[in-house]
Scaffold this active site. Structure first.
Site, PDB file in Angstrom:
ATOM      1  N   ASP A 153       0.997  -1.518  -0.145  1.00 41.68           N
ATOM      2  CA  ASP A 153       0.318  -0.140   0.206  1.00 41.68           C
ATOM      3  C   ASP A 153       0.776   1.278  -0.518  1.00 41.68           C
ATOM      4  O   ASP A 153       2.220   1.258   0.118  1.00 41.68           O
ATOM      5  CB  ASP A 153      -0.521  -0.101   1.012  1.00 41.68           C
ATOM      6  CG  ASP A 153      -2.009   1.101   1.822  1.00 41.68           C
ATOM      7  OD1 ASP A 153      -2.374   1.403   0.366  1.00 41.68           O
ATOM      8  OD2 ASP A 153      -2.132   1.356   2.859  1.00 41.68           O
ATOM      9  N   GLU A 182       2.658   5.583  -3.402  1.00 44.72           N
ATOM     10  CA  GLU A 182       2.786   6.468  -4.337  1.00 44.72           C
ATOM     11  C   GLU A 182       3.853   7.331  -4.781  1.00 44.72           C
ATOM     12  O   GLU A 182       3.934   7.686  -5.898  1.00 44.72           O
ATOM     13  CB  GLU A 182       1.899   7.188  -3.989  1.00 44.72           C
ATOM     14  CG  GLU A 182       0.171   7.093  -4.532  1.00 44.72           C
ATOM     15  CD  GLU A 182       0.099   6.029  -3.607  1.00 44.72           C
ATOM     16  OE1 GLU A 182       0.311   6.630  -2.403  1.00 44.72           O
ATOM     17  OE2 GLU A 182      -1.590   4.948  -3.873  1.00 44.72           O
ATOM     18  N   ASP A 229      -9.558   4.690  -1.455  1.00 40.12           N
ATOM     19  CA  ASP A 229     -10.126   4.773  -0.403  1.00 40.12           C
ATOM     20  C   ASP A 229     -11.704   5.442  -0.571  1.00 40.12           C
ATOM     21  O   ASP A 229     -11.366   6.748  -0.439  1.00 40.12           O
ATOM     22  CB  ASP A 229      -9.603   5.893   0.994  1.00 40.12           C
ATOM     23  CG  ASP A 229      -8.527   5.086   1.390  1.00 40.12           C
ATOM     24  OD1 ASP A 229      -8.483   3.621   1.080  1.00 40.12           O
ATOM     25  OD2 ASP A 229      -7.448   6.121   1.874  1.00 40.12           O
TER      26      ASP A 229
HETATM   27  C1  NOJ Z   1      -4.994   3.337   2.660  1.00 42.70           C
HETATM   28  C2  NOJ Z   1      -5.386   2.094   2.194  1.00 42.70           C
HETATM   29  O1  NOJ Z   1      -5.849   3.131   1.146  1.00 42.70           O
HETATM   30  C3  NOJ Z   1      -5.909   1.504   3.090  1.00 42.70           C
HETATM   31  O2  NOJ Z   1      -6.457   0.551   2.484  1.00 42.70           O
HETATM   32  C4  NOJ Z   1      -6.230   1.132   4.124  1.00 42.70           C
HETATM   33  O3  NOJ Z   1      -6.282   0.343   5.158  1.00 42.70           O
HETATM   34  C5  NOJ Z   1      -4.844   1.587   5.496  1.00 42.70           C
HETATM   35  N1  NOJ Z   1      -3.880   2.587   4.647  1.00 42.70           N
HETATM   36  C6  NOJ Z   1      -4.428   1.552   6.441  1.00 42.70           C
HETATM   37  O4  NOJ Z   1      -3.588   1.217   5.568  1.00 42.70           O
END
Ligand code: NOJ
Length: 935
Positions: A521, A524, A596
């Protein structure tokens, strides 16, 4: 800084419900290079016909050899200085063409950097190493003609049957790409080609130019030192005759891209590609999101063409359209902060041709392990190993299938990746072993920011080995993210990838077992206190490349390193990875999701065009957080989201730390049953899904397809993006994305459609209103298809391994049907040695047959032996020829068995408006053999 970090963390974690903070992200006007290039476009437009591009091609310098044309483009500048821009045009066997323009002075390193910077002096020329799948074969048959079609032009003939040509205009420099003598793509027709050549500070002002955005640029209190000054590249790409362009994810927008120069329904801003962690992102917007694929497809009746702008720096794309029916066209303007002009051109007849051509350059999607296309149960966070075990057992209690359960960052000890929280996860192996009993997997998050803490082995090694991203002063860059003060792995460095690889080995990653897979994750990269929530552009990566040059590739390099690590850990197991940040080429290794989103109907609705667009752009293994990440959905929204989510190639429920638990078994009746039915439907159709994934892996076709892929000549469907097709199965889904109990669906073409569940007949060629109460998943089968499925509910996809198949058949007006089935062990690479079956299923002249379309390999026989007891247990023929009313049996001839045998057939007559159907029970042909059934 700690206080600041704490504040940012607090905002990030605690305050859902806010809208996007626009002031955190640049508009084009706030981005010096974007503004300069847009201003140039305005000037060209205002000047009109007398506008002349200052770039010319020197005809005498052109050299052609084996598919490659080299030469020099000259830029006419006020100073009179000689600005030479070497150009290389390559023509490939596949029919693709490529135009690369660089800057002589920068190639030779003859520039001076400001601020004692150690940055690389060249224009970034390594994007292809990451994004492409290796060198393409150059065309042997391409022909070059000087002074053709007349003086001032040169001509290239190339492509399949010499149908393609490129006409080079020498002065000003332009290129027209033609199919059968008609121009489909025109470069620099508006004269917006621009390569800002290197100049010392002050040299512009001396000539009366405005240098205000050339040097240090400040945005939201962050100053970018820009040691090389202005260096943008831009060009206009026109698509004459085209009104629809698609692609360039990632944006939360419709599939048919909007104009970006204002007007009703249009955007005011260009589409932006600058991978960003945009908190609470906005819908119907050209703002950047987490990933970037600078590939665009233009489609019209009878042809499809495309371009791929291979540049990893921040990029903006303006789109304007001419709608006049005699003069339709779309003009696009591609603007990047740095790097070279590197543009691929694809010409063709259909979306499939163009997708295939793009896939030959950047690679086709990975064939993932089968579990990856089952259902994933995730939330931030399952709080202990006991919690995971309980959720797992409760799914079984309620007989709900799922394939993987996920652990977000809280499983770690203080967000230190490759560790387990000592109190909450004392027995990670026991937890994974319980999952193994039902062949389920665990997916854990491992992010590329590493908590800066001496004594934490990953941090110590990262810093002592010199594998972290550096700041502009060549010191290790410090920033903040989930663990607080952190450093970032520089995965551009092969030495980083080699070290990262070791961290995943079982002896170092203690407590991990072979059923553990990974999400990377925040790639970016997301940096909480950084400019635009990422790292400064003047940070330095391996090779002394500035971050600005490589920003959009960052996430891909991390996935690349993790993919290799998983592969090395278990050589014959296909890795599964999930990424949020991506670039062209990421599809070879990973799945993505749209980040998100929010538990709102609008977010459910936008997920469909976003996922379709990713498929168009060659990265179809895409999904969105089912249920919405921020906030709690009500039961209607959650139910509809599951019913839509079963159509996402990557199907995962996920939610924020603050949300209430919403595992399907917790949902009140009757919604729980509706959700379980949806999940079972996904599992029932897994053979069709897996076949679609296989097709994507060999020709790049999207796994879920937009309407224009299926009906490329039906203009009414070009912009439709709220209904989708499952691969080539003929299944059309129309997810309900509003809180209503009816919907509309456009049923194109000339074949009948049947409701998937009760065989209601729909006539083609119009839009139908459909009753869709909460329990209903609107889905149809178009006449003429054969769909393989498996009807026995199991706990996980692996447990369906030996189950028999059911075939569903619908006929065309002419009484024919087609389908296919790809099937292998779902986990290893043995299919590369022939351990799979690929069958074409056909219905002609009342004979249903299965034909082998696979290639044999060393392991074919072994695999066929392994699956010899897997049979077809049922055939359902919808809307059969009426003669079958008097038939009680069908005749089956199976290869190898030598003799014909019979199976019983039952004919079911139903009410008016619905189709009769016949069922052949237990025909029992082996799924891997060649057979015919005479009806
Ligand atoms: C951002 C991610 O987009 C999300 O899916 C994740 O739960 C959080 N980071 C925490 O790791």
């Amino acid at each position: 800084m700690l206080r600041l970090t704490f504040f940012v963390l607090l905002v990030y974690i605690i305050v859902p419900g806010l809208a996007v903070t626009h002031e955190d992200f640049k508009t084009c006007t706030q981005s010096g290079f974007c503004k300069r290039n847009r201003d140039l476009a305005d000037k060209a437009f205002a000047t009109g016909k007398s506008w002349t591009s200052p770039y010319t091609l020197t005809p005498d310098a052109l050299k052609f050899d084996s598919g490659v044309l080299t030469g020099v483009v000259r830029k006419d500048v006020v100073s009179g200085e000689d600005v030479e821009l070497p150009i290389v045009m390559s023509f490939y066997e596949s029919g693709a063409a490529r135009v690369v323009i660089d800057e002589e002075k920068r190639m030779a390193g003859l520039i001076e950097l400001r601020h004692d910077s150690k940055a690389n002096k060249k224009r970034y020329d390594e994007a292809w190493k990451w994004a492409t799948d290796g060198e393409l074969e150059l065309s042997e048959s391409a022909i070059f003609r000087q002074d053709h079609p007349g003086p001032g032009y040169s001509l290239m003939n190339y492509g399949p049957n010499d149908r393609f040509s490129a006409i080079l205009h020498h002065s000003p420099f332009e290129v027209e790409f033609q199919i059968d003598g008609k121009t489909h793509i025109h470069l620099n027709s508006r004269g917006l080609l621009n390569l800002e050549h290197w100049r010392p500070k002050g040299s512009g002002e001396a000539l009366g130019e405005d240098e205000s955005t050339w040097w240090e640029e400040t945005f939201a209190k962050f100053t970018d030192s820009k040691p090389r000054g202005p260096e943008s590249v831009a060009v206009d790409v026109e698509f004459p005759g085209y009104n629809h362009v698609f692609g360039i994810p990632e944006h939360a927008d419709q599939i048919s891209l909007r104009e970006t120069r204002g007007g009703p329904g249009n955007h005011e801003e260009p589409y932006r590609l600058y991978n960003s962690d945009v908190f609470e992102y906005e819908l119907n917007s050209p703002m950047s999101l987490y990933g970037a694929i600078p590939y665009m497809q233009a489609h019209r009746f009878g042809s499809t063409v495309g371009v791929f702008w291979l540049n990893a720096a921040e990029t903006w794309i303006d789109i304007v359209k001419e709608h006049d029916s005699n003069d339709k066209q779309t003009s696009t303007h591609w603007i990047s902060e740095s790097g070279r002009i590197d543009l691929f051109i694809f010409l063709g007849d259909t979306p499939k041709d163009i997708g295939q051509a793009y896939g030959k350059v950047t690679g086709y999607p990975q064939l993932p392990p089968q579990f990856a296309i089952g259902y994933h149960q995730c939330r931030w966070n399952y709080m202990s190993d006991e919690d995971v075990k309980t959720v797992d057992a409760t799914f079984d209690k309620y007989q709900i299938p799922y394939d993987a359960i996920w652990l977000d960052i809280e499983y770690t000890d203080e967000r230190k990746y490759f560790t387990w929280h000592p109190l909450r996860f004392p027995s990670p192996k026991d937890m994974q072993e319980q999952l193994m009993e039902s062949e389920r997997k665990l997916v854990v998050l491992i992010d590329p920011h590493i908590k800066k803490e001496s004594g934490y082995f990953v941090s110590d090694e990262l810093r002592s080995k010199g594998l972290a991203v550096l700041n502009k002063d060549n010191e290790i860059y410090d920033g903040s993210c989930w663990p607080g003060l952190s450093n970032w792995i520089d995965a551009f460095n092969p030495a980083t990838a080699a070290w990262w690889n070791t961290l995943h080995k079982y002896d170092r990653y203690k407590g991990s077992l072979s059923n553990l897979f990974i999400e990377n994750d925040m790639g970016e990269p997301s940096v909480f206190h950084g400019p635009e929530l990422t790292m400064p552009r003047d940070n330095i990566h391996h090779g002394n490349w500035e971050h600005r040059d490589v920003h959009n590739l960052n996430g891909l390099t991390i996935i690349n390193a993790t993919f290799q690590a998983l592969l090395d850990r278990e050589a014959n197991t296909r890795p599964f990875l999930l990424t949020r940040s991506f670039y062209s080429g990421s599809q070879r290794m990973t799945a993505m999701w749209t980040g998100d989103n929010q538990a709102k109907w609008e977010h459910l609705a936008i997920s469909l065009p976003m996922i379709l667009t990713n498929g168009i752009a060659g990265f179809p293994f895409a999904g969105a957080d089912v249920g919405g990440f921020f906030d709690d959905p009500d039961v209607h929204l959650l139910t509809r989201w599951y019913q839509a989510g079963i159509w996402y190639p990557f199907f995962r429920a996920h939610s924020h730390l603050d949300t209430k638990r919403r595992e399907p078994y917790l949902i009140q009746e009757p919604y729980r049953t509706y959700i379980i039915r949806a999940l079972r439907l996904r599992y029932q159709l897994l053979p069709a899904w897996y076949t679609a994934f296989h097709e994507a892996s060999i020709n790049g076709m999207p796994i879920v397809r937009p309407q224009y892929y299926i009906f490329p000549k039906d203009e009414e469907g070009f912009a439709i993006d709220d209904q989708l097709w499952l691969g080539g199965t003929g299944i059309l889904a129309k997810p309900v994305v509003e809180d209503t109990d009816s919907t509309e669906v456009y049923l194109a073409g000339e074949e009948k459609y049947y409701d998937y569940f009760d065989f209601t007949i729909y006539s083609p060629g119009k839009t139908h209103s459909i009753e869709a109460p909460m329990e209903k998943i609107p889905m149809f089968i178009k006449g003429g298809h054969i769909i393989p499925r498996r009807d026995r509910p199991r706990r996980s996809s692996a447990l369906m391994r030996s189950d028999p198949f059911t075939l569903i058949v619908t006929l065309t007006k002419d009484g024919t049907a087609e389908g296919s089935l790809y099937f292998d062990d779902g986990e290893s690479y043995d299919y590369e040695e022939g351990a799979y079956i690929h069958r074409q299923l056909l219905f002609h002249d009342r004979v249903l047959s299965s034909v082998d379309i696979g290639a044999r390999g060393r392991q074919t026989d072994k695999f066929l032996k392994k699956i010899e007891n897997i049979t077809v247990e049922r055939i359902v023929l919808i809307d059969p020829p009426p003669e079958l009313k008097n038939t009680q049996t069908v005749k089956i001839l199976e290869e190898g068995s030598g003799s014909e045998y019979d199976a019983p057939l039952a004919y079911y007559e139903v009410d008016e408006g619905k189709a009769d159907y016949v069922v052949v029970k237990k025909p029992n042909m082996r799924i891997g053999s060649t057979w015919q059934i005479k009806f």
